[in-house]
Write a protein that holds these residues in place. Structure first.
Motif, short mmCIF file in Angstrom:
data_model
loop_
_atom_site.label_atom_id
_atom_site.label_comp_id
_atom_site.label_asym_id
_atom_site.label_seq_id
_atom_site.Cartn_x
_atom_site.Cartn_y
_atom_site.Cartn_z
N VAL A 1 0.87 -1.18 0.00
CA VAL A 1 0.00 0.00 0.00
C VAL A 1 0.91 1.23 0.00
CG1 VAL A 1 -1.71 1.34 1.27
CG2 VAL A 1 -1.90 -1.16 1.15
N LEU A 2 0.71 2.09 -0.98
CA LEU A 2 1.55 3.27 -1.12
C LEU A 2 0.80 4.52 -0.69
CD1 LEU A 2 3.09 2.80 -4.71
CD2 LEU A 2 3.89 1.85 -2.52
N ASN A 3 1.47 5.34 0.09
CA ASN A 3 0.94 6.66 0.43
C ASN A 3 1.73 7.73 -0.29
OD1 ASN A 3 -1.10 5.86 2.38
ND2 ASN A 3 0.68 5.06 3.52
N LYS A 4 1.29 8.95 -0.13
CA LYS A 4 1.92 10.08 -0.80
C LYS A 4 3.44 10.07 -0.57
CE LYS A 4 1.69 15.08 -1.27
NZ LYS A 4 1.15 16.33 -0.76
N GLY A 5 4.20 10.15 -1.65
CA GLY A 5 5.65 10.22 -1.55
C GLY A 5 6.35 8.88 -1.55
N ASP A 6 5.60 7.79 -1.42
CA ASP A 6 6.22 6.47 -1.51
C ASP A 6 6.62 6.19 -2.95
OD1 ASP A 6 5.59 6.23 1.16
OD2 ASP A 6 4.12 4.62 0.91
N VAL A 7 7.64 5.35 -3.11
CA VAL A 7 8.12 5.00 -4.45
C VAL A 7 8.09 3.47 -4.60
CG1 VAL A 7 10.13 5.02 -5.99
CG2 VAL A 7 9.60 7.04 -4.62
N PHE A 8 7.67 3.00 -5.77
CA PHE A 8 7.63 1.56 -6.02
C PHE A 8 8.12 1.28 -7.45
CE2 PHE A 8 5.83 -2.74 -6.36
CZ PHE A 8 6.09 -3.23 -5.08
N VAL A 9 8.69 0.08 -7.63
CA VAL A 9 9.28 -0.30 -8.92
C VAL A 9 8.55 -1.51 -9.49
CG1 VAL A 9 11.37 -1.15 -10.05
CG2 VAL A 9 11.53 0.56 -8.22
N PHE A 10 8.22 -1.46 -10.78
CA PHE A 10 7.62 -2.60 -11.49
C PHE A 10 8.61 -3.05 -12.56
CE2 PHE A 10 4.21 0.37 -10.25
CZ PHE A 10 3.51 -0.43 -9.36
N PRO A 11 9.31 -4.18 -12.34
CA PRO A 11 10.36 -4.61 -13.29
C PRO A 11 9.81 -4.92 -14.69
CG PRO A 11 10.63 -5.72 -11.16
CD PRO A 11 9.28 -5.05 -11.14
N VAL A 12 10.67 -4.72 -15.66
CA VAL A 12 10.30 -4.83 -17.08
C VAL A 12 9.55 -6.13 -17.39
CG1 VAL A 12 12.59 -5.75 -17.65
CG2 VAL A 12 11.18 -4.75 -19.43
N GLY A 13 8.41 -5.98 -18.05
CA GLY A 13 7.69 -7.12 -18.59
C GLY A 13 6.80 -7.86 -17.60
N LEU A 14 6.84 -7.52 -16.31
CA LEU A 14 6.02 -8.24 -15.34
C LEU A 14 4.61 -7.63 -15.25
CD1 LEU A 14 8.51 -8.98 -12.41
CD2 LEU A 14 8.11 -10.22 -14.55
N ILE A 15 3.62 -8.50 -14.97
CA ILE A 15 2.23 -8.05 -14.84
C ILE A 15 2.08 -7.28 -13.53
CG2 ILE A 15 -0.16 -8.80 -14.60
CD1 ILE A 15 0.50 -11.24 -16.29
N HIS A 16 1.53 -6.06 -13.64
CA HIS A 16 1.38 -5.23 -12.45
C HIS A 16 0.11 -4.41 -12.56
CE1 HIS A 16 3.38 -2.69 -15.41
NE2 HIS A 16 2.99 -1.61 -14.75
N PHE A 17 -0.30 -3.84 -11.42
CA PHE A 17 -1.51 -2.99 -11.42
C PHE A 17 -1.36 -1.99 -10.29
CE2 PHE A 17 -2.41 -6.23 -8.33
CZ PHE A 17 -3.02 -5.54 -7.30
N GLN A 18 -2.21 -0.94 -10.33
CA GLN A 18 -2.40 -0.03 -9.19
C GLN A 18 -3.89 0.12 -8.96
OE1 GLN A 18 -0.75 2.26 -11.95
NE2 GLN A 18 1.04 0.92 -11.77
N PHE A 19 -4.28 0.17 -7.69
CA PHE A 19 -5.70 0.25 -7.33
C PHE A 19 -5.84 1.30 -6.24
CE2 PHE A 19 -8.97 -1.38 -4.26
CZ PHE A 19 -10.09 -1.14 -5.04
N ASN A 20 -6.83 2.17 -6.40
CA ASN A 20 -7.12 3.19 -5.39
C ASN A 20 -8.17 2.65 -4.43
OD1 ASN A 20 -7.88 5.37 -3.86
ND2 ASN A 20 -8.68 6.59 -5.58
N PRO A 21 -7.79 2.25 -3.22
CA PRO A 21 -8.75 1.58 -2.33
C PRO A 21 -9.71 2.56 -1.64
CG PRO A 21 -6.61 1.77 -1.26
CD PRO A 21 -6.44 2.32 -2.64
N ASN A 22 -9.51 3.84 -1.85
CA ASN A 22 -10.34 4.82 -1.16
C ASN A 22 -11.64 5.04 -1.93
OD1 ASN A 22 -11.46 7.40 -0.29
ND2 ASN A 22 -9.58 7.56 0.94
N PRO A 23 -12.78 4.81 -1.26
CA PRO A 23 -14.07 4.91 -1.97
C PRO A 23 -14.52 6.35 -2.20
CG PRO A 23 -14.42 4.27 0.32
CD PRO A 23 -12.93 4.36 0.13
#
Lengths: 190, 190, 190, 190, 190, 190
Positions: free
Chosen positions: F108-130
């Motif tokens: 779970v990422l909050n403001k200012g967090d950084v995340f890496v998705f390596p080349v070619g791998l299946i990834h997604f982002q989801f906003n859990p806030n309704p």
């Protein structure tokens, strides 16, 4: 015409040895410029067959007390050997964590010595001899390495960079920047 | 120790100018071998700081009528300039569709001329002068270019390649191959 | 037309499956040449969609006692598997420091065995069976790997390499070189 | 031990032909899995000498009506030829501007046909014959190409991806996702 | 531990999401330095999982009238977008043939604008607003791009570059160089 | 016009700052699509000067409970930072040997967090806030990274992939596939 990398790619039927050749390219001393050097680079603009092959070669002439001033190659590492005379050479490392930040690594080179300037780092060569010229052969790991002479790019660009920016960056008065920008910044790659 | 590319990668705290330097590497003529040449290559084994930087440099000495015999560099293009004397040089193109198949592109080089040998192609240099030596500086687009002298690899490998295979490949009798394999195939990279 | 790498780059609107396809390319045995082999290579000239993708594939047919003679690929590593018959294969390492210089690594391959020929090294395959043909599938790490058959490039180039040079390089008499240069050096890539 | 790319790099003194060889790797039909295929990949884990050389090879067995289900290779283009039987193959292009978005390019391949699956695109092979198996040889432009079977990675990951996310992404009810995630997603790379 | 590129390569069995994550890395304004900026770079030293993946990201804070002074990245192109405020940005081209030599390309960027600084070229960003700070996000095409602040590397290296060399290179008196070398050259990458 | 990589390469005489610039590209929230996101990518089609430079940047808007659904980039690694809101993100590893096969790494990422998705791998982002939208900036290691939304490519290709193939691959009834293929698969890259 077919082009590769933006350069004309000759019909294979018509390729000949001249496409890989440049006559009398590096044998003669050349007139040095205001800072006392002259770089004669044989790259893909001089030998079309170098395209995509990742290498080029240069002769550098140094007047007594002349220098090839601080510069970078944005796309190449350089390896240099001295043919005549003596050179004081060096490069500065990048912003690694202290205490390794901006370390200056230098060496006095004599005839036959070899030195390496890693890609993108600021480096120079200086002929410390007040009486004799020096000559070096350098090779670069790109057929189009580029060169950025620091003083020329910073103070001699067209148009000029804002003196507000440069005064603060170099911790000097704006009129010092204005004076620098008014100078003639001669290129030593001819 | 940390290694990159199989070579030791020095602690940045301890890196100094000597890691990018080789003294008296290329200034002196060296004794030439049986075919009349001697290649002095400064690569990553000589200057550790070259690791990953993609370039190396060599001095080649040629005896009168000496040659750097047909060879390839499996991992580098070569660019060469003549420092002294005269060289007859050339390379052979690969199996492109006829009539471009195995074209031999050659040139006589004088002092200061520059010539390019594209990566992986068979090439040689020959000093046609019966009285004077020649000297060249060559740069290669790898810190570890490798060299394969054709005759040595084909007829002087350890163990030997089957003479059945070589006799048919070279369209000669097996005893000719046996004779060739019995010779001493001296390396000119020392 | 737009070109990339020197090859026509089709309008994306018009690209279809045929641009990535070659029918009946590798199924049929083909007539072998004088040295007893025939390499059928499917590269970017055969399948335009391979451009920039760094791979190609070949079928190699071997007559009884036939060989794919010593050759190099200047721009590719090769991986090979035997479909039918037996192959004696090998490659020679480059001029590493002794005692590793020009080591010959060989193997007898049976159906289903896999062998690797590293980029730029001299290698061959030989069918030791006097009665049965052999078949292999090989893949190469370039869409345009090139091939240099050693004997053809050295003794069958156009024009010929000086027999002075070759006589000394191969430690034979000039008339042996002349005889070799007078032969017909058939290409096994058709 | 010295390592390159994370893999052990053998002492050159001890390298031999076995480091470039895998016996009986691709000759025998192998039992196919639930979706009716079995991929036998010879990569750097099987042949250590492949390290850094950028290629690998595979045999793929297909049961009657079996498939190598939709998957991608994150680090390689694939070129495939059919050894036995018939395959219906295809890939889907990426999100190029309409009308080229997600175009499906497909072909029926017979013995000896060659087809290319560009790096990173979703592709599959299906054996449409209800009675006969099929066999293909495929080569990939990496010594460690990776494979991502779409259904397995999406519905069979460990731990499971949130069913909220997948239900919306696939426009189905959460209980459909839950049902899918409860299945066994067998890998066809053994 | 296994290392790749000189960095520890974690056992795949133990890799988890934290290896690709850095918490609270780029959200907060940071204190700017003497030239009025602060670059917060998230590279392979911050996120181990970036190793070999060729990208990094940074937040740059600019004080009113602050600047990220002229610098180069020896191993990366940079793409930047403004989150808050206004930036005057530019880069200088290399020594292309006149009249393209050392051209200065600049732009005033507002929130949401995007600008590109090509690999190895000298560039800067300046906040022209005397009252408001500015913030940008920049991405770089390397997991370890390096940064060379021109003034710091030229005048603040350790040890210092000879003032003879710099005086001639910058066309100023030696005491000007001495004065510059006596200043404190603060790094804005913390 | 000269082209490099298939894109027009402007005459250096006419290059200006606009060739490296895109105004008002990433500042404004954009309308999200059916799955609740909108990716605004600035690549070589938007900024011609990015050609060959290996980087691009994007803004991603997420509606409350919106997602950037499972997808891959065939030619790029992605690094992402959150500007506003919260994101639940993850990727699935490839078919490494068990027990590392298809591991799902999430955070779970909050403001200012950084995340890496390596080349070619299946990834997604989801906003859990309704209730609240989210915004991220992402950078990709290619000037033309491509994107393959899994559901769209598998179930929404043109023409459709055979439902026989997909039914077996996804372990569902053919009518489920038919129903999926009848849906509208909206693209979130506009």
């Amino acid at each position: 015409p077919v082009r590769v990398n933006g350069f004309v790619c000759k019909n294979p039927m018509k390729v000949n040895a001249d496409d890989f050749f440049k006559a009398a390219a590096l044998d003669k001393p050349r007139v040095t410029n205001k800072v006392g050097s002259n770089v004669t680079l044989i790259n893909v603009m001089q030998i079309a067959g170098l395209n995509t092959l990742g290498i080029s070669i240069a002769r550098i002439d140094y007047a007594p007390l002349g220098q090839n001033p601080p510069h970078t190659h944005p796309r190449a590492t350089e390896i240099l050997t001295v043919l005549e005379g003596t050179l004081y050479v060096g490069f500065v490392t990048s912003n690694q964590p202290a205490p390794n930040r901006n370390k200056f690594l230098s060496k006095v080179l004599n005839k036959g010595d070899v030195f390496v300037f890693p890609v993108g780092l600021i480096h120079f060569q200086f002929n410390p001899n007040p009486h004799k010229p020096a000559v070096a052969i350098a090779a670069l790991s790109s057929q189009n390495p580029g060169a950025i002479t620091i003083a020329n790019a910073v103070f001699g660009s067209d148009p000029q960079i804002s003196d507000d920016v440069l005064a603060k960056a170099f911790q000097v008065e704006k009129n010092t920047i204005d004076w620098l920008q008014a100078q003639f910044w001669e290129n030593n790659h001819n």
